[in-house]
Scaffold this motif. Sequence first.
Motif, short mmCIF file in Angstrom:
data_model
loop_
_atom_site.label_atom_id
_atom_site.label_comp_id
_atom_site.label_asym_id
_atom_site.label_seq_id
_atom_site.Cartn_x
_atom_site.Cartn_y
_atom_site.Cartn_z
N LEU A 67 0.98 -1.16 0.33
CA LEU A 67 -0.06 0.04 -0.39
C LEU A 67 0.91 1.55 0.74
CD1 LEU A 67 -1.99 -1.02 2.95
CD2 LEU A 67 -2.53 -1.66 0.12
N ASP A 68 0.83 2.04 -1.28
CA ASP A 68 0.98 2.92 -0.85
C ASP A 68 0.42 4.38 -1.12
OD1 ASP A 68 3.53 5.29 -0.47
OD2 ASP A 68 4.61 4.87 -2.57
N ASP A 69 0.48 5.89 -0.52
CA ASP A 69 0.41 7.16 -0.80
C ASP A 69 1.11 7.04 -1.53
OD1 ASP A 69 2.56 7.53 0.74
OD2 ASP A 69 0.83 8.60 2.94
N TRP A 70 1.25 8.73 -2.51
CA TRP A 70 1.79 8.89 -3.93
C TRP A 70 1.07 10.18 -4.25
CZ3 TRP A 70 5.78 6.43 -5.33
CH2 TRP A 70 6.69 7.13 -7.19
N LEU A 71 2.87 11.26 -4.48
CA LEU A 71 2.09 12.54 -5.33
C LEU A 71 3.34 12.85 -6.44
CD1 LEU A 71 4.42 14.07 -3.47
CD2 LEU A 71 2.93 14.64 -1.31
N ASP A 72 4.54 12.10 -6.20
CA ASP A 72 5.28 12.26 -6.84
C ASP A 72 5.43 13.10 -8.20
OD1 ASP A 72 7.81 13.33 -6.67
OD2 ASP A 72 8.99 11.17 -7.53
N GLY A 73 5.88 13.88 -8.53
CA GLY A 73 5.31 14.21 -9.76
C GLY A 73 4.27 14.13 -10.80
N VAL A 74 2.92 14.50 -9.20
CA VAL A 74 1.90 14.88 -9.47
C VAL A 74 1.38 16.00 -8.81
CG1 VAL A 74 -0.89 14.20 -9.00
CG2 VAL A 74 1.37 12.77 -9.83
N THR A 75 1.40 16.53 -7.81
CA THR A 75 0.74 17.53 -7.48
C THR A 75 2.61 18.30 -6.76
OG1 THR A 75 0.41 16.48 -4.99
CG2 THR A 75 -1.24 16.92 -6.45
N TYR A 117 -2.92 13.67 -0.80
CA TYR A 117 -2.03 13.05 -1.68
C TYR A 117 -3.46 12.89 -2.44
CZ TYR A 117 2.39 10.95 1.26
OH TYR A 117 3.13 11.73 2.24
N PRO A 118 -2.29 12.99 -3.59
CA PRO A 118 -3.58 12.67 -5.42
C PRO A 118 -4.47 10.98 -5.20
CG PRO A 118 -1.92 13.17 -6.35
CD PRO A 118 -1.52 13.97 -4.73
N HIS A 119 -2.76 10.52 -4.93
CA HIS A 119 -3.76 8.75 -5.56
C HIS A 119 -3.20 8.51 -4.39
CE1 HIS A 119 -3.97 9.77 -9.45
NE2 HIS A 119 -2.45 10.42 -9.81
N TYR A 120 -3.97 7.11 -3.63
CA TYR A 120 -3.89 5.58 -3.22
C TYR A 120 -3.49 4.31 -3.62
CZ TYR A 120 -4.25 9.32 0.02
OH TYR A 120 -4.57 10.43 0.96
N LEU A 121 -1.84 3.71 -4.26
CA LEU A 121 -2.13 2.79 -4.25
C LEU A 121 -1.86 1.48 -4.37
CD1 LEU A 121 1.08 4.44 -6.37
CD2 LEU A 121 -1.20 4.92 -7.17
N ILE A 122 -2.35 0.76 -4.64
CA ILE A 122 -1.66 -0.87 -4.79
C ILE A 122 -1.52 -1.45 -5.26
CG2 ILE A 122 -2.90 -3.50 -3.99
CD1 ILE A 122 -5.60 -1.82 -2.79
N ASN A 123 0.11 -2.17 -4.85
CA ASN A 123 1.05 -2.58 -5.52
C ASN A 123 1.15 -1.69 -7.36
OD1 ASN A 123 1.19 -5.11 -4.02
ND2 ASN A 123 -0.01 -6.56 -4.82
N GLY A 124 1.59 0.07 -6.47
CA GLY A 124 1.93 0.16 -7.57
C GLY A 124 0.51 0.81 -8.70
N ARG A 125 -0.89 0.94 -8.23
CA ARG A 125 -1.69 0.92 -9.29
C ARG A 125 -3.10 1.61 -8.97
NH1 ARG A 125 -1.87 -4.15 -13.49
NH2 ARG A 125 -3.75 -2.59 -14.39
N PRO A 126 -3.36 2.64 -9.52
CA PRO A 126 -4.15 3.31 -8.59
C PRO A 126 -5.82 2.49 -9.06
CG PRO A 126 -3.34 4.01 -11.12
CD PRO A 126 -3.01 2.93 -10.48
#
Length: 374
Positions: A67-75, A117-126
Amino acid sequence: MDGVPNLTQGAIAPESSFRYQFTMPHPGTYWFHPHVGTQLDRGLYGALIIDDPREPLAYDEEWVVVLDDWLDGVTATPPEVLAELSQGMGGMMMRMGNTLMGAKSDARGGDAGDVYYPHYLINGRPPADPETYTSAPGKRVRIRLINAGSDTAFRVALAGHQLTVTHTDGCPVEPLDVDSVLIGMGERYDVIVTLDDGAFAFVAEAEGKKARAFAVVRTGPGATPPSDITLPELSGRLATADKLRAKDDVTLSRRKPDRELTIRLRGNMDRYDWSLDNRTFTLDKPMKNPYPIATGEGVRINFVNTTQMWHPMHLHGHTFQHAGGGPRKGTSIVLPGRTLTVDFAADNPGRWLTHCHNLYHGEAGMMGVLAYLK
């Protein structure tokens, strides 16, 4: 084996390499990541699964879920977020830039997190492009959950299914049947599930943030569930560490501690000045004011949370056990205004980082070192 710059080894230089060679003494679900600035929030991590040659659990398949929270390169970039947070967050009650106020979680004692965070991921996928785990009805699947996020706890459930918690942070616990699992940053939980027939939503709700990560478990025909499906399991029986008991084979002896440390978690969001005991900490000078321990001691730590935020506290080089027969873990949540008491055996001489696994709290200064006396 540890990779904390200026404490246990030098950072691996650009365009160079470092080979780790080590013996794997314990099976379980683990992961690895750097301690160089905010690199963790740029996706520099991986799962490390150590199989047990004498595995006592009965299951047919396993699924590793990161599981991950992702913003890098987006916001924004993580360094930009840290710089923004470091200016303080006083008075905001909404998203402002990359910061987030007003995100609430009763299970986490109030505030849920600091970062938008604009995205929350499971195994790298939104959720718009979800992973699909394909199996067959009746299969018993071991799901290895790893929260690699930097500021987000996840509440995890599989639609229409009961989960049985068997491990946390690589250590076995007495089995516990639940509907969902709440997993903080740096924590791992293993669950066993017997799959029904059909297509089912696998949801990791970003606790208190009104967003989610999403995947699909498919064992037969049927429409793919929508990512915004309502799951009653998310409000059902919830697994948290305080409800778990260590298995006998990983339970520490109940001897009186030889050394007792009290570490107070300090700071607030207005100034974003997180620390341990108001001690200034940087990885440039990590051995300033270490907490002393000695080989062979039974050590007790009282993590006293004086702040209004929850903190997932992690100790390198060891696992600890919640006092009173609780779970054996490497990372545990300390709720606002509460004290978490843990015990560990000082059996791994060296200099070991302890820190909040909220990446931005740690980088702001909520770190310290437990150092063995010579």
